[in-house]
Write a protein that holds these residues in place. Sequence first.
Motif, PDB file in Angstrom:
ATOM      1  N   LEU A  33       5.913  51.617 -33.722  1.00  0.00           N
ATOM      2  CA  LEU A  33       5.692  50.207 -33.377  1.00  0.00           C
ATOM      3  C   LEU A  33       7.079  49.555 -33.280  1.00  0.00           C
ATOM      4  CD1 LEU A  33       2.699  49.395 -35.740  1.00  0.00           C
ATOM      5  CD2 LEU A  33       2.695  49.223 -33.224  1.00  0.00           C
ATOM      6  N   PRO A  34       7.256  48.599 -32.362  1.00  0.00           N
ATOM      7  CA  PRO A  34       8.611  48.040 -32.157  1.00  0.00           C
ATOM      8  C   PRO A  34       9.269  47.563 -33.441  1.00  0.00           C
ATOM      9  CG  PRO A  34       7.055  47.165 -30.556  1.00  0.00           C
ATOM     10  CD  PRO A  34       6.262  48.041 -31.464  1.00  0.00           C
ATOM     11  N   GLU A  35       8.491  46.932 -34.349  1.00  0.00           N
ATOM     12  CA  GLU A  35       9.111  46.405 -35.580  1.00  0.00           C
ATOM     13  C   GLU A  35       9.591  47.541 -36.496  1.00  0.00           C
ATOM     14  OE1 GLU A  35       6.059  45.878 -34.524  1.00  0.00           O
ATOM     15  OE2 GLU A  35       4.554  45.954 -36.107  1.00  0.00           O
ATOM     16  N   GLU A  36       8.916  48.705 -36.438  1.00  0.00           N
ATOM     17  CA  GLU A  36       9.351  49.856 -37.243  1.00  0.00           C
ATOM     18  C   GLU A  36      10.620  50.467 -36.639  1.00  0.00           C
ATOM     19  OE1 GLU A  36       8.079  50.853 -40.173  1.00  0.00           O
ATOM     20  OE2 GLU A  36       6.785  49.098 -40.010  1.00  0.00           O
ATOM     21  N   CYS A  37      10.638  50.565 -35.316  1.00  0.00           N
ATOM     22  CA  CYS A  37      11.817  51.154 -34.639  1.00  0.00           C
ATOM     23  C   CYS A  37      13.066  50.337 -34.940  1.00  0.00           C
ATOM     24  CB  CYS A  37      11.620  51.202 -33.119  1.00  0.00           C
ATOM     25  SG  CYS A  37      10.294  52.281 -32.618  1.00  0.00           S
ATOM     26  N   ALA A  38      12.866  49.016 -35.012  1.00  0.00           N
ATOM     27  CA  ALA A  38      14.016  48.130 -35.220  1.00  0.00           C
ATOM     28  C   ALA A  38      14.702  48.387 -36.564  1.00  0.00           C
ATOM     29  CB  ALA A  38      13.558  46.678 -35.122  1.00  0.00           C
ATOM     30  N   LYS A  39      13.951  48.995 -37.521  1.00  0.00           N
ATOM     31  CA  LYS A  39      14.528  49.218 -38.862  1.00  0.00           C
ATOM     32  C   LYS A  39      15.430  50.472 -38.901  1.00  0.00           C
ATOM     33  CE  LYS A  39      10.346  47.520 -41.120  1.00  0.00           C
ATOM     34  NZ  LYS A  39       9.110  48.026 -41.708  1.00  0.00           N
ATOM     35  N   ARG A  40      15.349  51.297 -37.849  1.00  0.00           N
ATOM     36  CA  ARG A  40      16.054  52.586 -37.921  1.00  0.00           C
ATOM     37  C   ARG A  40      17.334  52.600 -37.085  1.00  0.00           C
ATOM     38  NH1 ARG A  40      10.478  54.521 -37.335  1.00  0.00           N
ATOM     39  NH2 ARG A  40      10.797  54.578 -35.098  1.00  0.00           N
ATOM     40  N   HIS A  41      18.177  53.587 -37.394  1.00  0.00           N
ATOM     41  CA  HIS A  41      19.357  53.813 -36.554  1.00  0.00           C
ATOM     42  C   HIS A  41      18.865  54.441 -35.248  1.00  0.00           C
ATOM     43  CE1 HIS A  41      23.161  55.438 -35.136  1.00  0.00           C
ATOM     44  NE2 HIS A  41      23.770  54.671 -36.031  1.00  0.00           N
ATOM     45  N   LEU A  82       0.053  52.491 -21.175  1.00  0.00           N
ATOM     46  CA  LEU A  82      -0.555  53.283 -22.260  1.00  0.00           C
ATOM     47  C   LEU A  82       0.403  53.312 -23.460  1.00  0.00           C
ATOM     48  CD1 LEU A  82      -1.965  56.182 -20.034  1.00  0.00           C
ATOM     49  CD2 LEU A  82      -3.303  54.380 -21.189  1.00  0.00           C
ATOM     50  N   HIS A  83       0.470  52.181 -24.165  1.00  0.00           N
ATOM     51  CA  HIS A  83       1.459  52.046 -25.244  1.00  0.00           C
ATOM     52  C   HIS A  83       1.118  52.902 -26.458  1.00  0.00           C
ATOM     53  CE1 HIS A  83       3.242  48.982 -22.858  1.00  0.00           C
ATOM     54  NE2 HIS A  83       2.151  48.245 -22.868  1.00  0.00           N
ATOM     55  N   TYR A  84      -0.178  52.993 -26.765  1.00  0.00           N
ATOM     56  CA  TYR A  84      -0.538  53.801 -27.940  1.00  0.00           C
ATOM     57  C   TYR A  84      -0.229  55.284 -27.670  1.00  0.00           C
ATOM     58  CZ  TYR A  84      -2.908  55.651 -32.006  1.00  0.00           C
ATOM     59  OH  TYR A  84      -3.161  56.311 -33.193  1.00  0.00           O
ATOM     60  N   LEU A  85      -0.607  55.739 -26.475  1.00  0.00           N
ATOM     61  CA  LEU A  85      -0.311  57.135 -26.110  1.00  0.00           C
ATOM     62  C   LEU A  85       1.201  57.382 -26.162  1.00  0.00           C
ATOM     63  CD1 LEU A  85      -1.143  59.932 -25.132  1.00  0.00           C
ATOM     64  CD2 LEU A  85      -1.282  59.060 -22.810  1.00  0.00           C
ATOM     65  N   ASP A  86       1.948  56.390 -25.757  1.00  0.00           N
ATOM     66  CA  ASP A  86       3.408  56.496 -25.808  1.00  0.00           C
ATOM     67  C   ASP A  86       3.877  56.773 -27.241  1.00  0.00           C
ATOM     68  OD1 ASP A  86       5.609  56.138 -23.903  1.00  0.00           O
ATOM     69  OD2 ASP A  86       6.304  54.693 -25.420  1.00  0.00           O
ATOM     70  N   ARG A  87       3.279  56.051 -28.176  1.00  0.00           N
ATOM     71  CA  ARG A  87       3.667  56.230 -29.583  1.00  0.00           C
ATOM     72  C   ARG A  87       3.234  57.612 -30.092  1.00  0.00           C
ATOM     73  NH1 ARG A  87       1.906  50.815 -30.024  1.00  0.00           N
ATOM     74  NH2 ARG A  87       0.144  51.147 -31.415  1.00  0.00           N
TER      75      ARG A  87
END
Length: 501
Positions: free
Chosen positions: A425-433, A358-363
Amino acid sequence: MALLVPVFVSFLVLILFWLFQKYQKIQKVNYYGSQIPGPKGNWLTGNLSMFQKSNTGLIEMFQEEAKKFREQGHSVMRYIMPGKLLVFPLTGKTVSKILESTTEIEKGEDYDFFEPWIGGGLLVSVGERWKSHRKLITPSFHFAKLEGYFDVFNQESKILVECLEKFSDSGEQVDLHPFINRCTLDIICETAMGTKVGAQFNHDNSYLKAVDGYSTMMLEYAYNPIMWNPFLFWILGHKKRQNDLLYSLKKFTGDIIAERKAALESGEAEKFTSKRSMNFLDLMLSMKESNVLSEEDLRQEVDTFMFGGHDTTTTSCSWTCWNLAHNPEVQQKVCEELAEVCGEDPNGDISYEQANQLHYLDRVLKESKRLIAPVALVDRKLQKEMEISGYIIPPGSSVSIAPVILHNNHDVWKNPEVFDPDRFLPEECAKRHPYDFVPFSAGIKNCIGQKFSVLNEKVMVSHLVRNFKIEPMAKFHETLPCFESVSKPSNGIPVKLIRRV
Ligand code: HEM
């Protein structure tokens, strides 16, 4: 009479000595505090008056002040309390100094209040004791063990749905918070101690009242210097109030431990639990047999799970429902994902494998914890001087890991007041500390129960959303997070439930 004079003089000297010590402490804190960006305060009470507001107002104050200091280019801010310096790193990068320290792990003075209840448990303990207990307890939260708790997650979540059905039938408004609270209590009791308490049926649960009372008292203690003096604490009746609450809290877990021990000794417990689904207490009891944990150790660790796992999960799940109620399109997407991964039957169990898909629920769960952090902040009391962003922070100061500030950083989260699960979303997380988002804290003292609680929440929210469309019965900001040990909603979670067909 002749004796009274020297007694009086000695008493006076003691008072003067005490006042002199306080004066020196205030001077020292004011000196260091004046070097760090922070709001102006007066010489004696520092910024204390800023804290004398409603506990919902405090979160807003922290966020506004942090924004102001960040805009001025600072990455740290401080408040001065009488004789106490409170330091807040304002960014993921600056908070890393404290999060990555392996020595500065002592909790702030506010936690002294928890000492008589869970002082020796993981949350509060330090040094070798903490290290050895953490090592012993970590395997209880292993993936393979977590799978074994799914039966309880599903059964209790279905009872939650049953308890709420009458409100969907009548169309009446309902406050979800107490219902979720009782459900998570049943879940944590059964998974932590192997005991059913049936709080969902017995609404007048004395343990729930005691946890609530203790948390409220802790907040009073944190911002009321009069309570810091042991004599005044006693004479004003606070000690008696604290002892009464402690009695209820300790009795509740003490009775359960005794019952469980007897069941294990008589071999009865094994009839009901397989090795795979053994609860936390049974796992620890089996360690005790090898003389690793004493009776008191055991009680304190179990109470720590009860305290650390119950209110936090309740708060998190409640705010998730509030966010879903106010964001119908997100709720709809959660529903669609559930149908796709778990099928159309609203009463079917959610399996461990399905929960992990449940990836969306995870987000959604992450974004909800970002917007309203279930634990607003945790403190560390510095044992040694520390330098953060070029500022020298003296020993004895409190350094805060404050999700409530970090999750609201306008430089990192665009429009931070908006609920948007796609930030995760994984690509958004990658942009943050990595420390821009720390609802469970991070580093060696991070939350041991985080995977457990996310899976628990996924099952609870899934059952709710598959059965009911949740609609808000108040504007979003008509219920606010309280600044207590957890950010419970000030006016509950008032919703209308519409049965899905
Ligand atoms: C949404 C749910 C939860 C949140 C937001 C949460 C948050 C936290 C935070 C912020 C800390 C402090 C870490 C630090 O001092 O740096 C913590 C520690 C802890 N939590 Fe949780 N928690 C949650 C659920 C749970 C659950 C379900 C359990 C147990 C079943 C649990 C057990 C603990 C324990 C034992 C610690 C102390 C760990 C240590 O110091 O070694 N928590 N949690």
